[in-house]
Each structure stands twice: as C-alpha cells, then as structure tokens.
Design an enzyme around this catalytic site. Structure first.
Site, PDB file in Angstrom:
ATOM      1  N   HIS B 141       0.881  -1.576   0.047  1.00  0.00           N
ATOM      2  CA  HIS B 141       0.081  -0.063  -0.016  1.00  0.00           C
ATOM      3  C   HIS B 141       0.853   1.122   0.115  1.00  0.00           C
ATOM      4  CE1 HIS B 141      -4.051  -1.822   0.505  1.00  0.00           C
ATOM      5  NE2 HIS B 141      -3.395  -2.766   1.188  1.00  0.00           N
ATOM      6  N   ILE B 447      -0.378  -6.301  13.725  1.00  0.00           N
ATOM      7  CA  ILE B 447       0.068  -5.849  12.666  1.00  0.00           C
ATOM      8  C   ILE B 447      -0.895  -6.344  11.630  1.00  0.00           C
ATOM      9  CG2 ILE B 447       2.023  -6.002  10.794  1.00  0.00           C
ATOM     10  CD1 ILE B 447       2.897  -4.713  13.829  1.00  0.00           C
ATOM     11  N   SER B 449      -3.102  -5.116   7.746  1.00  0.00           N
ATOM     12  CA  SER B 449      -2.793  -4.171   6.637  1.00  0.00           C
ATOM     13  C   SER B 449      -2.835  -2.648   7.102  1.00  0.00           C
ATOM     14  CB  SER B 449      -4.372  -4.207   5.892  1.00  0.00           C
ATOM     15  OG  SER B 449      -3.802  -3.398   4.621  1.00  0.00           O
TER      16      SER B 449
END
Lengths: 425, 595
Positions: B141, B447, B449
């Site tokens: 991302h 943890i 996305s």
C-alpha cells in the site's frame, strides 16, 4: 529446428488413433509428443473394463485398449517423444516443446493434430464454500493415486458428482476397503452412463443422493466432514435439509474441461459451449492445417468414439499435406436446435459430399420417444427416432452423402423433437 | 488501581455495563483495561472492545469477554513433528528469540542478521508465512488508506519506499502497478444522493473528493495525481460507466507475500539466523521482571530478549510473558483469484471509493498479482475462532461485488479462493513496544494491513527498540544482503532455457502444465537453506498447483519428488505439515487392516 509432416500433441487414445490413420494414409514423417512417461494418456489409470465394445467388439481395460494401439504404432515408423511437454504452438504451426534429453525443441509441422484431452473441474470452480484442508481430490487424481502411485487417499469418502469417473471411484474406494458414505449429485438424474450407475454404485449398495450438494467442507489440516443439503428445482441448497457428514475425504466428479491453452496460443477459434475448438467434418480447426480430436474438442462418453473421430482427423491431416483436402468452399454452419446443447462438427464444407458425416450431439434434458431432425433451409432432410435421450449419453447421427447433397443454403439445424411436437401437423 | 484508572473504569461502566451488558467486569491498570464476563453474541464482544478502546485515557484493551454463540473452536490434534519436520536442532541459548515466522518475524530476523548476534526464530508451522502472511493480498500500500497520524500510516509510507531495495536484494519481483481510487455514481451514500441536486453531488465527486484525498496524501508525503474521466477510461478501458473520476497513486504495488517472507528467511539463515520450524512456544520464562528464555515443545532456549511477532496469537504469547496490553480479535479476509489468461484486462489496481468508509478496513479491491492473475477482495469479517479460515458462500457473493467496477469481467475464470485472519487489536493500530513490566520482551503486535508494506520499516523500528532496551549490536562485516532466487523456467528466454537444461537436465522436465514449472525448480526448493518439506511449501516457492488445474496434474508428481528427495515413503507426504497427510496408506493396506 525439427521439421515433420504431422505433429500430434498428446499420445492418448485420440493421438494414437489419429497417428495410425495418418500413417495408413501414407504420411511419412509423424511425431507424437507425449508429456507422460508412456503412451496411452488417461487410459493407463483406467484399470476397470468396458472399453472397446464398439471398436474391438470385446470389453477391455483402459491399459489393454491403449496397448492395442501402442503395439500398432510401434510396428510403424511413427516417432514418439515421451516425457515431453509442449509449451507453445503458433498459427504458423511451429511448436516449442521441452524434455530432459533434447532440451528445448523447436518443431515445424506441415500439419498439427491437437489431442490434449481434458482436465477436471475443481472444487473452487463450482464454488463449494468452507475450509481448504488436505483430503479434497478430483476423481481422476484419486484414481491416479490408487491405480498408478499405489496409495489410498482416504478411509471415509464422500463423493460429489455422479459423472462416470465419480461412480467408478466410488467402486474403486469400496474395493480398497474404504467406506464410501454416499455419492451426491446436484442434478435430479445421474451424471454418468446407466451401466456405471448399476455396476459401480447400486451393485455395491452405495447410496446415491440425487438433487443434493455439498454446502460446506470442514477441516483444519485434514477433511473432518462436509455439510450436505438437498437442492430445490433451481439447484439452490435448502437450508433446513442440511446435514453434517463426518468423513476424511471429498472426491469431486463435477465435470471435465477440454484443455485448450495450446489451441488458444495457436489462435484456433473456440466454441464457448463445448470449450473446444470449432471443427469441420475433417476435424480441421479455424487455422488451416491444425486439426483437433478427442476430448480436447468436446468431452466424450466412450473412448471408442474418440478413436473413431481421431481417424477422421488423421485422414484430414494427411489430405491437407498432399493437397487432396477439399477446398474450404461454401461453409455450412451446423446449429444446435431444440433440446440440443451442442453439435460437433460445427461447420461442414463442400459442394459435393462423398462420405458419411457423423454428427455428435449432446441434449440438454432427458426426453423419451424423440425424433432427431435435421433441417436445411426449413426442409427436413433427415429424421431418426430414438427411444430416450439424456445429457450423459451422446447422440450420434450418421448422415449419408445423398442426404447431405440435398442441402441448400448455408445452415443446418439439428433438433430433438419430443412426442408433443410430433403430434403437430 | 490509581485515580486515573478508577476514572476509566467508571466511564466504561457507564458505557458498557449500563448499556445492556451487566455481566461484563471491568478493571484497569496504568491505562490498560481488562474486560471479563460473558455476552450472547461475538459481535457484542467486538462492540465492547471498541467502546473501551475509544475511551479517553485507555492505552490498551484486553478483552477476555466470551460469547455464548461461539460455533466452532479449532482444536489441534497432537501430531508428531519429528523426522523431516525437524529442520534444525534447537540451540540451548540465543541472544534474541523471535516468536513467529510471518513476514514481520522474518523481516526482523533478517534485520538482526546484520549484527553479531545469535538469533533464533521459532515457527509452529512447517514453513514460514503460513498464517496471515500467506493469505495476504500482497499489496504494498501507499499509505493513503490510513488515518493521518497513526503509526500505521507513518510506517507504511516509510516502508513502501524501502521495498524496491529490499526486493532487489532478495531477488523477488515487485511491481509498482499503481492504484486507481475510483469515484463513481455510488461513492456518495444513497441518503446524500437523494437529497442533493445532481449538479452539487457531481461537483462533490468530481472536484471535492479528489481534492480531499490529494491533500491527505500531500500531508503524509504520498504522491497522488487526480485523474479526469477521459484519462481514467484510457487507463482502464474495461471500467464501468458509473466511474466519474479517479485519483492515481503510483507508489502502490504488489509482491508475493509468502515469496518475500521465504526470501527474508533464507537470507537470514544465510547470515547466521537459526529458523526452527514445527516448534511451538509453550511459555516465556520470566524472572525478576526480566526475560530469561522460551519454553517450546522441543526444549528450552535461554535468551534475554524475546520478540513477539506471533501475529494472530500475539496476545497469547504476550500473556505467557505477563506482558499483555492488547487483545487480538481475528478479522477474516477472503480473496478470489482468477486465471492469468485475464492478464491485461486491467492495467492498475482498482478500488472503488464508497462513503462512509469502514473505519477498520480499507475493504476489498481489484488487483493483479506479479504473474498477472486478477484478484478480488479481501472482505472483512470478525470471527471468534483463530483457526477459522473458511470461505463462506456469503463471502464469495460479497467479493463478487468488488467486481462491479468491471461489469463484463469473465467470472468463470475463477481459479480458487482463500482466507486469512488479520491480527486486529481494538486500538486498530500497530502495537510495537518494549514491555514496561517485563524487561527484554518486545511486542510487535496488531500488525494487519498495511503490515506488509510497513514491514521493512517495522523491522528497522524493532532494531531501534532493542538497542534502546540494552541489546548490544555490532555490525557483521560478512553480512550478505543478496539472496539468490530459484531460477523461474517459465520466465526465461529460449536461449536461457537451453542453457539451464544443459547445466541441469531436471529443468527440462516440466511437471506443471499450467505454470510450466520444472522438476529442477521443485528439487531446488526442497534443498534450499529453509527446506520445503510439504506440497504447499513447494507451491509457495515455485507455483506448482497455483494454476488453473489446482494441482490436478502436478500434485502426484510433486508428492513423488518430495518422497524421493526427503527419502520418505510416498504415503507420508503431507499437504502442509504434520496432520495434513495426503494419504492413509498404501493400496491394500485398508483391506489388510480389516482382515
């Protein structure tokens, strides 16, 4: 670069019979390319009998049936490359293949016969929800494990799909001492041949649940069970009929898909219904000099039919090479009409026909006391009565040249007419 | 309980106990709230957790409330993990023990392998990347999807920039194909659309929304570019007519999450890290507020530093150390993968903006893997079971809706679907901290996305934390950041293929018809520094079984090669480790049992 007259992709029943025919027709330089370690294709793992009743008029096992052809091929000068995978074919009939001994092979063929067969539809392609543990196999893979590799995939088995391989595997697992909890079929009728329903399922008292499907697979590392349910007339699961069945193995026999990635790489025109190449009466595809036969064209019920149609392709390829093949003039489209899912060949050519053409058609629904009718330009040029038609059993129509030569126009329609239609004036 | 904690408890009692959950007990310690009790529905457990997390002064939420409706609970049958599954002997001591072999654990291991340290990574499964990592979308991302000011956003933006170098060093493919955020006629909520005159809603969609996204990116240092309709259609000719405008994010990319994790693990091993597979942590040994070691099902390792990178199980590992300040509530995400013959149908990743956005997930989109397989998803479903990785019929339907951006897409090209569990905390941000109570224990938790994109930056941050809490780190001169990849036959030119087969004829034996994988690649995978010992481990390394036939052709061949190379009988080969056997025995063995 290796140059050959005819290259045959796949040494299963279709490839073997087409090679033999091409050889008989005088083609000198024939090469069969087979990815397996032996010729025979899927027949090698089909150790049950029932093969060859039409061609040899006796009942053989798969390996026996294959061996008859392999013995013949060995007597000829036909070349065979085993353990060789074709990576690519182009429309100029160049082939890239690979094996351990020769490395990368570049082959140029005057004609190609596609006989790659088919592959099995998988669990995801029919959207079965649930976990993804070990213990889910397609029927053909399970058959390979038991009959070739000598290992048993599981002890308590649920089979989805009553296609021929599914039912044959129900019997095979039973003979191995595994428990087959049941065969579940989403349609309201069995998916395979009647003889397999009797000999593989009923004779072994394996429950066959029609109009049922698997709605969930559960299991963390190995399958722990499945949820089965009845389906309604639109094949949607009915919630309150759901039932959990503990098992360690799920076998899927939910359809076969002609394997045409190589056909596509050669720009061969495809039929979206059969998922195979569009072929003419010589089994020639839309690319001149590329022929196709067997399950790569459409899925057959009987290997005898595959061998038979492969001979047409072998002869066609031979004719193409020596220029005898009829020029492709005046194509006539063959269309599937009433209660017909598809017809092969999809195209026929010619001003004058001098040989029978065999049409293969698959019906959409079961129907009793029907008539298959061939219409050309609105005229009924052929009629044949059939007691019963069902989707699992292919209908074959042999139509003679004098009938074919009556065709006017550029389209044939093949209908299956039911009793009611018959009563109409 | 201090005064501040008492205040928190009072506030929470008002919010939770008096709002219909009378059985929930609340306590607080230094801002860490602990919730106990029982409610009816799992969704209520989640609601309660969020209510607590959003309360002022709360630093962490430990939500042990249970629900009556829990349908299934994964149970681990005891299975033997010996033989081929014992890939290394377990050392007696180490400087640092890392718990968990996902992308985070492996990234930290590789980061620490730069220093003169004895590092051991423990993984309970038979391979690295087996839990959330393997089911991750692989999307790197850009950071635009994260709330401004979060640790997530900061590490995402930083990590994204680090990916090119790392992927080059590790020899793993990384494609920056870019993301198009698509604003459509359905972006505004139906209620808003109904009351606004169309020229106003058009103005909002065409001008205001792209500008807001652009501003947000600028503030966080994320390059973005507004895209007008004509250009959007040029970039994506197959996109729906309902698309109005777009915002293009060029730094967005894709990797294979398991491939990068395996590469990190291999590079770490190359540089001296020990990775013990099939090794489950049973306890963290703590004395006088200091970490002393780790007890596993294969013995004890003494160590003064333990890093908790246990993903979905990070709260349980933290509890073992007495250093739990959070709860992990699994959030399932399923992805549908399509045939790579649909390659080229889209040129960029696509995400339809639907307002209001779900605060806890960026939601599903459309992206393409490195090899060109379109992927749709993931969705986001809260589940009570940390072993529930099933894909339900409802989920398949939901994910198909992601595809509304591509109305003519051929859905029948579906190959398979899979699910993974995001390790979400109630704070919904990464939780990366040294424990204040237990010296030497570092939580790297929550943890989810954009964890993959953030992973290089997370590893760097963890290195910094270790230094702060006293770990001496001296650089190793011999550190080699370069990892050699297994040659990928299908990607080579004709001349390269010829050369490779000449060197090793096993590369001339293509055993996978869909992905054109050779026996040479499979054998390589089995004998790498981190050995592939299962069918799935081979699959993650060389793609056997990832194609359209899903292993129908290569499955038996891979099983046979595994048996031969590992020197075990065929019937002992497993799908993904102990308990996942492919077979129950040799033919005739069941008949012999009956007799």
């Amino acid at each position: 670069m290796i140059e050959v007259d005819v290259a045959i992709i796949g040494g299963g029943p279709a490839g073997l019979a087409s090679a033999m025919k091409a050889c008989e027709e005088g083609v000198k330089d024939i090469l069969i390319i087979e990815r397996g370690m032996e010729l025979g294709g899927i027949l090698l793992q089909c150790i049950h009998d029932g093969f060859g009743t039409f061609i040899f008029e006796e009942t053989l096992t798969g390996p026996e049936y294959a061996q008859r052809y392999i013995d013949e091929v060995k007597k000829t000068g036909i070349n065979v490359k085993l353990n060789t995978m074709v990576l690519e074919i182009d429309s100029a009939k160049r082939i890239i293949a690979v094996n351990q001994e020769d490395g990368l092979l570049e082959i140029e063929a005057k004609a190609i016969i596609l006989s790659m067969g088919c592959r099995e539809r998988t669990r995801a392609q029919i959207l079965i929800p649930g976990d993804r543990p070990s213990g889910i196999y397609t029927a053909g893979v399970a058959q390979r494990y038991i009959n070739i590799e000598g290992v048993i995939p599981g002890k308590k088995v649920v089979i989805l799909g009553s296609g021929d391989i599914g039912m044959i595997m129900a019997r095979r697992f039973t003979l191995e001492g595994a428990e087959v909890e049941g065969v579940y079929e989403v349609m309201s009728n069995p998916g395979g041949l009647t003889r397999n329903v009797v000999q593989c399922v009923e004779d072994y008292e394996i429950p066959l649940h029609l109009s049922h499907t698997i709605t969930n697979i559960r299991g963390r590392r190995r399958v722990e069970g499945v949820t089965v349910a009845k389906v309604d007339s639109e094949m949607r699961p009915i919630k309150d009929t759901e039932r959990f069945v503990p098992c360690d193995t799920v076998i899927l026999s939910v359809g076969l898909i002609p394997e045409n990635e190589l056909s596509k790489s050669a720009d061969v025109g495809m039929d979206p219904i059969t998922n195979g190449p569009i072929v003419d009466e010589q089994m020639q595809t839309s690319v001149p000099g590329i022929f196709a036969c067997g399950n790569v064209v459409h899925v057959h019920d009987l290997v005898d039919d595959v061998s038979k149609v492969a001979e047409v392709a072998g002869k066609g390829a031979a004719g193409y090479i020596d220029g005898k093949l009829k020029k492709r003039r005046s194509p006539i489209k063959v269309r599937a009409g009433r209660n017909v899912k598809y017809v092969v060949p999809q195209i026929i050519h010619g001003e004058k026909f001098d040989e029978d053409i065999r049409f293969y058609l698959r019906v959409k629904e079961i129907e009793k006391s029907v008539k298959t009718v061939v219409l050309a330009d609105g005229e009924r040029i052929f009629e044949k009565k059939i007691k019963i038609v069902k989707p699992p059993e292919m209908v074959k129509l042999d139509i003679s040249p004098d009938i074919l030569n009556r065709i006017t126009g550029d389209e044939l329609i093949i209908d299956v007419e039911g009793e009611e239609d018959e009563e109409k004036p | 309980m201090g005064g501040r904690d008492q205040k928190i408890v009072k506030k929470l009692e008002k919010k939770i106990v008096k709002k219909g959950f009378p059985d929930v007990k609340i306590s607080a310690d230094e801002g860490i709230v602990r919730l106990n009790g029982r409610v009816n529905l799992w969704s209520e457990v989640i609601t309660i957790g969020y209510l607590a997390a959003k309360t002022k002064g709360v630093k962490g939420v430990i939500n042990d409330v249970t629900a009556g409706e829990i349908e299934r609970k994964g149970e681990e049958k005891k299975v033997t993990k010996r033989g081929v599954y014992e890939n290394v002997s377990l050392p007696k001591r180490a400087d640092v023990v890392i718990v968990g072999g996902g992308v985070i654990g492996c990234f930290i291991a590789r980061e620490l392998s730069r220093y003169k340290l004895d590092v051991v990574l423990l993984e309970k499964e038979s391979d690295v990347a087996c839990e959330a990592t393997k089911a991750n979308s692989g999307v790197v991302h850009s950071g635009i999807g994260e709330s401004s000011g979060t640790l997530k956003q900061k590490l995402n933006v930083k990590g994204n920039k680090m990916c090119d170098k790392v992927c080059e060093e590790l020899n793993v493919p990384f494609e920056r194909d870019g993301l198009l955020i698509v604003i459509t006629t359905e972006t505004l909520p139906p209620k808003v659309r109904k009351v606004l005159p169309s020229f106003i809603s058009n103005f909002i969609c065409e001008k205001i929304i792209p500008y807001v996204i652009f501003r947000k990116g600028k503030k966080a240092g994320i390059p973005l570019r507004p895209v007008k309709r004509e250009e959007l259609l040029e970039m994506e000719p197959n996109i729906t007519d309902k698309a109005i405008v777009g915002v293009y994010s060029p730094t967005y990319g894709v990797v294979y999450p398991y491939e990068i994790t395996i590469a990190l693990a291999e590079n770490a091993i190359q540089n001296g890290v020990k990775i013990a597979l099939n090794t489950e942590v049973e306890d963290i040994l703590v004395e006088d507020g200091k970490v002393k070691g780790v007890l596993t099902d294969r013995g004890t390792i003494e160590a003064e530093y333990v890093i908790n990178a246990a993903g979905i199980f990070a709260d349980e590992v933290a509890e073992m150390a007495g250093a739990r300040e959070f709860s992990i509530h699994p959030r399932k995400g399923s992805i549908i993968i399509f045939d790579k013959d649909m390659k080229g149908y889209i040129n960029h990743s696509l995400s339809e903006l639907i307002l209001p956005q779900d605060p806890h997930t960026k939601g599903g989109g459309i992206f393409t893997t490195v090899d060109g397989n379109p992927n749709w998803g993931p969705d986001a479903i809260e589940v009570s079971d940390k072993y529930d990785k099933s894909v339900t019929a409802e989920e398949i339907d939901t994910i198909f809706e992601c595809g509304s951006l591509l109305p003519d897409f051929q859905k029948s090209s579906l190959i398979t679907y899979f699910a993974g569990l995001r390790a979400a905390t109630y704070e919904e941000d990464f939780f990366i901290k040294a424990s204040e109570n237990v010296l030497g224990f570092v939580n790297v938790a929550g943890i989810q996305s954009p964890g993959l994109a953030s992973s290089p930056a997370i590893a760097e941050m963890v290195r910094g934390i270790l230094r702060e809490i006293g770990l001496k780190m001296r650089e190793k001169e011999e550190f080699n950041p370069i990892r050699r990849a297994i040659p990928k036959f299908s990607n080579l030119s004709i001349e390269e293929k010829k050369k490779l087969i000449k060197e090793n004829p096993l590369y001339g034996n293509v055993i996978c018809r869909c992905e054109h994988v050779t026996e040479g690649e499979v054998v390589d995978a089995i004998h790498r520094p981190l050995p592939a010992t299962t069918v799935d481990a081979v699959k993650r390394r060389v793609r056997t079984g990832m194609g359209r036939c899903q292993g129908g052709f290569c499955g038996p061949k891979v099983a046979r090669i595994l048996a031969r190379e590992l020197n075990i009988p065929l019937e002992e080969v497993t799908k993904d480790g102990p308990g996942s056997n492919l077979f129950v025995g040799k033919t005739k063995s069941l008949l012999a049992e009956e007799a």
